[in-house]
Enzyme design. Sequence first.
Site, short mmCIF file in Angstrom:
data_model
loop_
_atom_site.label_atom_id
_atom_site.label_comp_id
_atom_site.label_asym_id
_atom_site.label_seq_id
_atom_site.Cartn_x
_atom_site.Cartn_y
_atom_site.Cartn_z
N TYR A 164 38.52 74.05 3.54
CA TYR A 164 39.18 72.97 2.63
C TYR A 164 38.21 71.93 1.95
O TYR A 164 38.40 71.40 0.87
CB TYR A 164 40.43 72.33 3.31
CG TYR A 164 41.16 71.13 2.78
CD1 TYR A 164 42.21 71.68 1.82
CD2 TYR A 164 41.01 70.02 2.87
CE1 TYR A 164 43.04 70.80 0.98
CE2 TYR A 164 41.83 68.89 2.14
CZ TYR A 164 42.95 69.44 1.39
OH TYR A 164 43.59 68.63 0.41
N LYS A 215 37.26 70.92 -1.96
CA LYS A 215 37.64 69.63 -2.58
C LYS A 215 36.09 68.95 -2.97
O LYS A 215 36.10 68.21 -4.07
CB LYS A 215 38.03 68.58 -1.46
CG LYS A 215 39.53 68.88 -1.27
CD LYS A 215 40.35 68.91 -2.24
CE LYS A 215 42.14 68.79 -2.11
NZ LYS A 215 42.74 68.86 -3.33
N PRO A 256 42.00 60.26 -0.84
CA PRO A 256 42.90 59.35 0.16
C PRO A 256 42.95 59.92 1.43
O PRO A 256 42.36 61.02 1.94
CB PRO A 256 44.41 60.05 -0.35
CG PRO A 256 44.10 60.96 -1.55
CD PRO A 256 42.53 61.35 -1.35
N HIS A 263 50.77 68.19 9.31
CA HIS A 263 49.84 67.12 9.67
C HIS A 263 50.52 66.48 10.88
O HIS A 263 51.59 66.48 11.41
CB HIS A 263 49.58 65.84 8.62
CG HIS A 263 48.77 66.64 7.48
ND1 HIS A 263 49.06 66.91 6.14
CD2 HIS A 263 47.40 66.73 7.56
CE1 HIS A 263 48.22 67.21 5.67
NE2 HIS A 263 46.91 67.15 6.17
N TRP A 305 49.10 67.89 20.58
CA TRP A 305 47.79 68.63 20.66
C TRP A 305 46.79 67.83 20.88
O TRP A 305 46.61 66.42 20.66
CB TRP A 305 47.74 69.16 19.13
CG TRP A 305 48.79 70.03 18.77
CD1 TRP A 305 49.52 70.48 19.49
CD2 TRP A 305 48.83 70.94 17.32
NE1 TRP A 305 50.27 71.41 18.66
CE2 TRP A 305 49.83 71.56 17.56
CE3 TRP A 305 47.97 70.90 16.39
CZ2 TRP A 305 50.24 72.47 16.40
CZ3 TRP A 305 48.18 71.56 15.38
CH2 TRP A 305 49.61 72.51 15.45
#
Length: 316
Positions: free
Chosen positions: A138, A142, A165, A181, A204
């Site tokens: 990811y 980006k 962000p 998330h 987690w």
Amino acid sequence: MMEQHERIYVAGHGGLVGSALMRSLKQAGFTQLLTRGRNELDLCRQADVEAFFDAERPEYVFLAAAKVGGIGANNALRADFLYENLAIQNNVIHAAWKSGVRKLLFLGSSCIYPKMAPQPLKEDYLLSGPLEATNEPYAIAKIAGIKLCEALRDQYDFNAISCMPTNLYGPYDNFDLETSHVLPALIRKFHEAHVQGSAPVQLWGSGSPRRELLHVDDAADAMVFLMQNYDGRQFVNIGSGEDLSIRDIAALVADVVGYKGEVVWDSSRPDGTPRKVLDVSKLHALGWKHRYALREGLSHAYEWFREEWAEARAAG
Ligand code: GFB
């Protein structure tokens, strides 16, 4: 400056950030908001994206469409996260430039920074060290998006800006326990355990990583602010500049929900980056600061979850 009657395309208008952008733009009086649902326009298909831009001729673009998820989704769906994000951003950014869009805002994420970068994370730390493994695909996508915006500016004078962000939360979040998330997962887990008489909650990792959280309405407000006030080449961090351990965030959410039971930590799940708090001095110097205090933002998000998400689920 973006004027109220100009044509603005919000790519990803149904998601967490896109829906907040729609609220923020409508509230500010912008009337020509262009949107396309996933079933109307597949942003992974270059020819379709080009045809859309040629037909609709937007003047401004917020690129909030992306394949996103929490640490579990990023780590498991590595090929999808790399391929789909590269495809979406290549198609939208390139078609925007080619069709004569006046300005585009690309959204990145704080995971573009090196795993062990000094804290708080300054914009200058990009590409100064290895990335966190769980979200490397990811982050690479980006970073490629940031670089495409910079390169189109350098070579063709295209006014493409980027923002990074921090971890966002709020209405229309993804509450799926495997792919979400951390914040939506905490809200849902504590809420459901509370309803079931304070059954133990399993979270987690170790609880020791630290995360910075920003309400999505603040993030959207910052994005509109940057669209109106920033034309620089370097991207800009968007955050509160304050972080907490996952353990402390969990305690805060439990308190907001009213949960009084036990928390169990599942060490078979990854911790991810130990810390990623953004240096927001650039954004502050431009004249923007977040409004939601964390507890107030969490209460707002929980209220939305109860009234919209949990109600809809209960109704079947
Ligand atoms: O928000 P999150 O999924 O992603 O997880 P990242 C943050 C931290 O919360 C990790 C812990 O240390 C998790 O181990 N955690 C505890 C939980 N309980 C849970 C739970 O029930 N669910 C989840 N999801 N986490 C993502 C990146 O990183 O952040 C993306 O993978 C993106 O690329 C995004 O940058 C903003 O903050 O670790």
